[in-house]
Design an enzyme around this catalytic site. Structure first.
Site, PDB file in Angstrom:
ATOM      1  CG  ASP A  23       3.042  -4.126  -3.944  1.00  0.00           C
ATOM      2  OD1 ASP A  23       2.592  -3.194  -4.808  1.00  0.00           O
ATOM      3  OD2 ASP A  23       4.316  -4.248  -3.759  1.00  0.00           O
ATOM      4  CG  ASN A  25      -2.901  -4.187  -8.377  1.00  0.00           C
ATOM      5  OD1 ASN A  25      -3.292  -4.970  -7.763  1.00  0.00           O
ATOM      6  ND2 ASN A  25      -3.763  -3.073  -7.815  1.00  0.00           N
ATOM      7  CG  HIS A  40      -3.845   0.189 -10.478  1.00  0.00           C
ATOM      8  ND1 HIS A  40      -3.168  -0.304  -9.252  1.00  0.00           N
ATOM      9  CD2 HIS A  40      -3.261   1.174 -11.074  1.00  0.00           C
ATOM     10  CE1 HIS A  40      -2.260   0.227  -9.485  1.00  0.00           C
ATOM     11  NE2 HIS A  40      -2.129   1.079 -10.546  1.00  0.00           N
ATOM     12  CD  GLU A  70       4.757   7.455   2.075  1.00  0.00           C
ATOM     13  OE1 GLU A  70       3.608   6.549   1.994  1.00  0.00           O
ATOM     14  OE2 GLU A  70       4.833   8.346   3.154  1.00  0.00           O
ATOM     15  CG  LEU A 134     -16.202  -7.117   6.850  1.00  0.00           C
ATOM     16  CD1 LEU A 134     -14.918  -8.005   7.504  1.00  0.00           C
ATOM     17  CD2 LEU A 134     -15.803  -7.661   5.337  1.00  0.00           C
ATOM     18  NE  ARG A 191       4.452  -5.290  -0.098  1.00  0.00           N
ATOM     19  CZ  ARG A 191       4.961  -4.037  -0.093  1.00  0.00           C
ATOM     20  NH1 ARG A 191       4.952  -3.325   1.091  1.00  0.00           N
ATOM     21  NH2 ARG A 191       5.163  -3.368  -1.102  1.00  0.00           N
ATOM     22  CB  SER A 199       5.320  -0.108   1.783  1.00  0.00           C
ATOM     23  OG  SER A 199       6.079  -0.728   1.015  1.00  0.00           O
TER      24      SER A 199
END
Ligand code: IPE
Ligand code: IPE
Ligand code: MG
Length: 254
Positions: A23, A25, A40, A70, A134, A191, A199
């Site tokens: 979060d 950007n 972004h 959302e 990974l 975060r 969120s």
């Protein structure tokens, strides 16, 4: 990796599974008086850096929150720009990820994407399906509540068809139907961007995950910051509802 509904109490030095809400950007771009899409684009660089970090540290699974259910409600221009970036990244990065032994998968409501993106997602998954160095899971059009609702629908269908006794629906049954069922739940959640909330990310899967928040905006993330989160994690005691003494007894070899 084996899925366990309730992992054994442990204090592994390095998380096996890292989950990140990327979060900040938009604010990163606003600080530079640039359009949000510039943030972004800068965020995509931080994604590559984080994948490198996980490969170097031997972290087996990385789940990134790229776009929430959302987020479709954002201005059309921003959603369009994000879709273009997503498609470009799929076209550009997957061969290199494959070469490095990364298995790429997507979680979320795939039917909401346009055909060219869905086709690229399917190709990326098929191309990298045999890799195991990974597990990279991209949460795109993902919502934790939607994930749990989909699991409930699947269980209800089995019950209605007579294949499942409703009395036997326990947490293991739900865990087997939510996203990432074949991976251990995240050990560490990070975060960025300064907000201390989930969120609608992995609601079921984060039940006993260690949470770590930072003010740093996602495009500014570097290996030093990721290492700070890992160092903090290594110092924590995960008790899973038990007492500290019980945990100590389990950690001391008999
Ligand atoms: C996270 O950054 C990326 C997505 C949600 C797609 P934001 O775009 O939410 O950035 P801020 O929170 O507005 O700064
Ligand atoms: C969470 O960030 C979703 C992603 C990072 C993809 P948001 O920016 O959408 O979350 P809120 O709106 O601040 O809760
Ligand atoms: Mg945000």
């Amino acid at each position: 990796m084996r899925m366990t509904a309730m992992p054994a109490p442990a204090r592994p030095a390095v998380p096996q599974h890292l989950a990140i809400v990327m979060d900040g950007n938009g604010r990163w771009a606003q600080q530079r008086r640039r359009p949000r899409v510039v943030g972004h684009r800068a965020g995509a660089r931080a994604v590559n850096l984080t994948i490198d970090f996980c490969l170097q540290r031997g972290i087996g699974a990385l789940t990134l929150f790229a776009f929430s259910s959302e987020n479709w409600g954002r201005p059309e221009e921003e959603v369009g720009a994000l879709m273009k970036l997503f498609l470009n990244a799929l076209e550009r990065e997957v061969d290199e990820l494959h070469r490095r032994g990364v298995r790429v998968r997507f979680i979320g409501e795939r039917e909401r994407f346009v055909d060219p993106i869905r086709a690229r997602m399917a190709t990326a998954e098929a191309q990298t399906a045999g890799n195991g160095r990974l597990h990279l899971n991209i949460a795109a059009s993902y919502g934790g509540r939607q994930d749990i609702a989909a699991a409930a629908r699947a269980l209800a269908r089995e019950a209605a068809a007579g294949r499942l006794d409703p009395e036997r629906i326990d947490q293991a049954a739900v865990a087997a139907h939510v996203a990432l069922a074949d991976l251990p739940p995240p050990d560490l959640f990070i975060r960025t961007g300064g907000d201390c909330r989930i969120s609608n990310f992995l609601l079921w899967q984060l039940a006993y995950t260690e949470l770590w928040f930072t003010e740093t905006l996602w495009p500014d993330v570097d290996a030093g910051l990721l290492q700070r989160a890992l160092d903090d994690y290594a110092g924590r005691e995960r008790r899973f509802g038990l007492t500290s003494a019980q945990i100590a007894a389990m950690e001391t070899p008999a």
